[in-house]
Design an enzyme around this catalytic site. Structure first.
Site, PDB file in Angstrom:
ATOM      1  N   ASP A  34       0.843  -1.184   0.000  1.00 59.23           N
ATOM      2  CA  ASP A  34       0.000   0.000   0.000  1.00 59.23           C
ATOM      3  C   ASP A  34       0.883   1.241   0.000  1.00 59.23           C
ATOM      4  OD1 ASP A  34      -1.586   2.242   1.030  1.00 59.23           O
ATOM      5  OD2 ASP A  34      -3.147   0.755   1.385  1.00 59.23           O
ATOM      6  N   ASP A  40       0.378   8.223  -9.450  1.00 60.27           N
ATOM      7  CA  ASP A  40      -0.640   7.894 -10.458  1.00 60.27           C
ATOM      8  C   ASP A  40      -1.560   6.843  -9.845  1.00 60.27           C
ATOM      9  OD1 ASP A  40      -2.033   7.863 -12.823  1.00 60.27           O
ATOM     10  OD2 ASP A  40      -0.524   6.758 -13.952  1.00 60.27           O
TER      11      ASP A  40
END
Length: 305
Positions: free
Chosen positions: A167, A185
């Site tokens: 993560d 992104d």
């Protein structure tokens, strides 16, 4: 064709999945001819897979190929994440990915680059090829995306390049490493990931950057969905933010600077842009013009209003 979803190397790492190991079927999407490749065993029903793809219920990333282009999609044909021209796999095909490399106008030779979000690996490959002096770390949450790395010719991990499955929000919160450049992104099924504003992500991104570091972030979707992100970035970076429009893709790119007093030297930038264009083949002089225009128009401030 069968698939071995995780082929372990001698060191136990996931080596990815070759394109010839994927389940192949004709495109089930109306008016979108081509080939779809999926991480599925050979016994799966093509009709069932087609129905899941068309309805948007398919839960994994998949590869779509047509007219010499190979793309990766997440669950639905609406969410294209990356595109590669098979004849030129290391080029940046999408305009917004080309524009994201404009961070080099502010730091032409970064020593460390972190990319949040792998997709088809276009930016990771480009940075690896053209920034030999930089260490490159890619954070990707979805192991299925990483498993497709070989299908998009993403290089294997080595001394200066690695892909970490984890993560990105949690990774930045641990602040285990610094970066001269942070490329963001991150999108979910609804668009720009909402978790970025509900966590301390932007504070952690600011802290991750070195003294002269820059964060470049891809912004797309309805203004109602991204205005809060831009406002938060402006707050955390003390308004040291420049926005650039990418009309070809309908995206905006934000460049946020660790040093909020940083003032681009637009006249000197022309020489830098020309040198970068000759070295990498991208239209850096145009990027410089778009950045200067965005700065003078206060585009970032207007995006958050």
């Amino acid at each position: 064709m069968s698939i071995r979803k995780r082929r372990a190397g001698d060191d136990g790492r996931d080596c990815g999945t070759r394109i010839d190991e994927l389940f192949e079927m004709p495109s089930p999407f109306p008016d979108e001819p081509g080939i779809v490749r999926l991480m599925e065993p050979a016994w799966r029903s093509e009709d069932e897979l087609a129905a899941a793809l068309v309805s948007g219920a398919y839960p994994k990333p998949f590869v779509f190929e047509h007219d010499g282009l190979r793309s990766i999609y997440f669950g639905s044909f609406r969410f294209q994440q990356s595109e590669m021209r098979i004849a030129a796999p290391h080029a940046l095909e999408l305009a917004y990915t080309q524009g994201m490399m404009a961070f080099l106008l502010f730091n032409p030779r970064p020593r460390s680059v972190s990319l949040l979000g792998l997709g088809g690996g276009s930016l990771a490959k480009f940075c690896y090829r053209h920034l030999p002096g930089a260490t490159i770390t890619v954070l990707e949450l979805d192991p299925d995306v990483i498993a497709l790395r070989e299908a998009f010719l993403v290089p294997p991990d080595d001394a200066r390049f690695r892909i970490v499955c984890g993560d990105a929000i949690e990774h930045l919160a641990r602040r285990e490493q610094r970066a001269d450049v942070l490329i963001v992104d991150l999108f979910d099924e609804h668009g720009l990931a909402t978790a970025l504003t509900t966590s301390g992500f932007y504070h952690d991104a600011h802290a991750t950057l070195t003294g002269n570091g820059v964060m470049v972030m891809n912004i797309a979707g309805d203004k109602a969905m991204y205005a809060a992100h831009v406002a938060r970035i402006r707050e955390v970076f003390d308004d040291g933010v420049i926005a650039m429009s990418v009309r070809e893709d309908g995206n905006f790119l934000l460049f946020a600077f660790r040093d909020s007093s940083f003032a681009p030297r637009w006249k000197w930038m022309k020489a830098i842009a020309s040198e970068l264009q000759g070295r990498m083949g991208l239209d850096f002089p145009r990027f410089a013009q778009l950045l200067e225009r965005g700065h003078h128009m206060r585009l970032a401030q207007r995006m958050s209003a």
